[in-house]
Design an enzyme around this catalytic site. Structure first.
Site, PDB file in Angstrom:
ATOM      1  N   SER A 186      94.941  -0.212 -72.374  1.00  0.00           N
ATOM      2  CA  SER A 186      94.931  -0.654 -70.982  1.00  0.00           C
ATOM      3  C   SER A 186      94.122  -1.932 -70.801  1.00  0.00           C
ATOM      4  CB  SER A 186      94.390   0.459 -70.077  1.00  0.00           C
ATOM      5  OG  SER A 186      93.091   0.857 -70.479  1.00  0.00           O
ATOM      6  N   GLY A 187      93.986  -2.675 -71.896  1.00  0.00           N
ATOM      7  CA  GLY A 187      93.379  -4.002 -71.796  1.00  0.00           C
ATOM      8  C   GLY A 187      91.909  -4.082 -72.129  1.00  0.00           C
ATOM      9  N   ASN A 229      81.750  -7.415 -72.319  1.00  0.00           N
ATOM     10  CA  ASN A 229      81.360  -8.802 -72.633  1.00  0.00           C
ATOM     11  C   ASN A 229      80.096  -8.825 -73.469  1.00  0.00           C
ATOM     12  OD1 ASN A 229      82.329 -10.506 -69.495  1.00  0.00           O
ATOM     13  ND2 ASN A 229      83.534  -9.412 -71.026  1.00  0.00           N
ATOM     14  N   HIS A 283      84.357  -8.431 -76.586  1.00  0.00           N
ATOM     15  CA  HIS A 283      84.635  -9.823 -76.955  1.00  0.00           C
ATOM     16  C   HIS A 283      83.507 -10.742 -76.497  1.00  0.00           C
ATOM     17  CE1 HIS A 283      85.774 -11.149 -72.838  1.00  0.00           C
ATOM     18  NE2 HIS A 283      86.398  -9.981 -72.729  1.00  0.00           N
ATOM     19  N   TYR A 342      94.366 -12.786 -64.344  1.00  0.00           N
ATOM     20  CA  TYR A 342      93.530 -13.693 -65.122  1.00  0.00           C
ATOM     21  C   TYR A 342      94.236 -14.056 -66.417  1.00  0.00           C
ATOM     22  CZ  TYR A 342      92.367  -9.448 -67.726  1.00  0.00           C
ATOM     23  OH  TYR A 342      92.444  -8.285 -68.459  1.00  0.00           O
ATOM     24  N   CYS A 363      86.523  -5.241 -69.610  1.00  0.00           N
ATOM     25  CA  CYS A 363      86.124  -5.386 -71.011  1.00  0.00           C
ATOM     26  C   CYS A 363      84.616  -5.315 -71.154  1.00  0.00           C
ATOM     27  CB  CYS A 363      86.633  -6.714 -71.565  1.00  0.00           C
ATOM     28  SG  CYS A 363      88.416  -6.766 -71.833  1.00  0.00           S
TER      29      CYS A 363
END
Length: 428
Positions: free
Chosen positions: A333-334, A358, A338, A320, A356
């Protein structure tokens, strides 16, 4: 017991015997006229090329040691060369303290000497009869190699920052350290609210200090990097001391049980906001949100998230590339919190992200604006544990495990007392 260190210049070595006024007649007269205590200083007067990590010792065979002072003068050309390439601000001259034994007849310096320095040691001893003797020793230390020396490449936090209660102290030396015990003992952490902590090493170049539990909020922490004279590896010495000061701000603790689709934020123990979220879909390891104690590391008002940065390049399943706003990093690790307006239908009800957390735009912006580096996000409810060295996951190690990985193996108490062991290059 640590006698006060006072700095004064003495030109040339001298031995001064200061005898108290004589009492009239007899044995008292003889006692007062007898020789006073005779302290000895090592290194001896006139010595040259002394290794900087040699301890200074003062001993006396009678009486007690009452005062020791150490002055070190480094030539201008050496001093200016030693400050190149370091990001940490120079500190005022740090006091060169020492420790007196229980019987008061042996004093040993706590810290190492500066390389390439002209050193003057002044020691005073006295006895029960009031006789006092002052002895001076002048000698020089071995200069550090101009290219091979221990420096501080960077620190987290930076000097003067205000941080969260989970904030570690991270020191990157930019070169491998083999004498890790001596280097650990050369860094003194002092907090207004004393606690216990310890160092672990991420690599041979990077050391991390964390307290046993989170810092108490609303306090100042000082880190004295007494690196001058420490031998990081064979023949590689530190040349400059540094001081790092930061503030621990209010206590912000965010908690999130992933199946509940909600992140709760408490400030100084009071709940201030509940945020509907959508976490990782968890249909594979990569997009499973990690459980554990995360610390907020950095934040961006906008950024491009590309899975290629965490090992999923373009063309691979799961790749992505997204433009996101109000991002706060919580791992390497990302994982970020956000804004995700495209996922608004699942916020508070379903986990569908790439791992993540969201949030709606207004919640993501609020969280971004409120958090400090080192704030805490405690996450539970998934089968993927945050690794201790993934980002700043240092609290993933229990205190007992963290302490066992310290080179000293003993806690460092942040009350200004001595570090756990010697900084010198020989056993005392």
């Amino acid at each position: 017991m640590k006698p006060c260190m006072r700095r004064r210049a003495i030109a040339g070595a001298a031995l001064l015997s200061l005898l108290a006024a004589c009492a009239p007649g007899g044995e008292d007269q003889d006692a007062r006229n007898a020789p006073g205590p005779e302290p000895t200083i090592t290194p001896e007067p006139g010595a040259t090329g002394i290794a900087p990590n040699t301890p200074v010792r003062v001993e006396t065979d009678s009486g007690t040691i009452t005062d020791v002072s150490i002055e070190q003068v480094v030539p201008e050309e050496i001093a200016s060369a030693d400050t190149t390439g370091e990001d940490v601000e120079s500190a005022p001259e740090l006091e060169h303290t020492g420790t007196l034994n229980e019987t008061g007849d042996r004093w040993t310096s706590d810290w190492n000497l500066k390389p390439g320095a002209a050193v003057t040691v002044i020691a005073t001893a006295s006895d029960e009869a009031g006789r006092e003797t002052e002895v001076v020793s002048e000698f020089t230390t071995l200069p550090a190699d101009g290219k091979e020396r221990l420096e501080v490449a960077s620190t987290f936090p930076a000097d003067g920052q205000t941080v969260g209660v989970g904030m570690p102290v991270i020191v990157d030396f930019g070169r491998p350290v083999t004498n890790k015990t001596q280097v650990e003992n050369s860094i003194q952490v002092v907090s207004e609210e004393a606690t216990r902590g310890a160092w672990n090493w991420l690599t041979d170049e990077t050391a991390v200090f964390r307290p046993e539990e989170y810092w108490e909020p609303h306090q100042k922490v000082t880190v004295d990097l007494r690196l001058a004279g420490v031998e990081a590896s064979d023949g590689v010495y530190g040349t400059t001391d540094r001081r790092l000061e930061f503030e621990v701000g209010r206590e912000l603790i965010a908690t999130m049980h992933v199946p509940d689709h909600e992140l709760n934020v408490a400030v100084d123990g009071e709940k201030v906001r509940s945020i509907p979220v959508s976490n990782g879909a968890a249909d594979r390891h990569f997009n499973t949100t990690t459980s554990g104690v995360h610390l907020t590391m950095e934040k961006y008002s906008s950024m491009v998230m590309d899975s290629a940065s965490v090992g999923i390049p373009e063309g691979s399943p799961g790749h992505y590339r997204l433009d996101v706003d109000w991002a706060v990093r919580t791992s390497n690790s990302g994982e970020f919190t956000h804004s995700a307006p495209w996922n608004s239908g699942n916020l508070g009800s379903a986990n569908t992200s790439n791992g993540c957390t969201n949030m709606a735009p207004n919640d993501a912006r609020w969280f971004h604006d409120e958090v400090l580096m080192g704030d805490v996000l405690e996450t539970t409810g998934t089968d993927r544990e945050l690794e201790w060295d993934n980002g700043w996951g240092y609290y993933q190690r229990s205190w007992e495990e963290w302490l066992s990985h310290s080179e000293t193996g003993e806690p460092h108490v942040t009350d200004g007392s001595a570090t756990p062991g010697t900084v010198h290059g020989e056993d005392l």
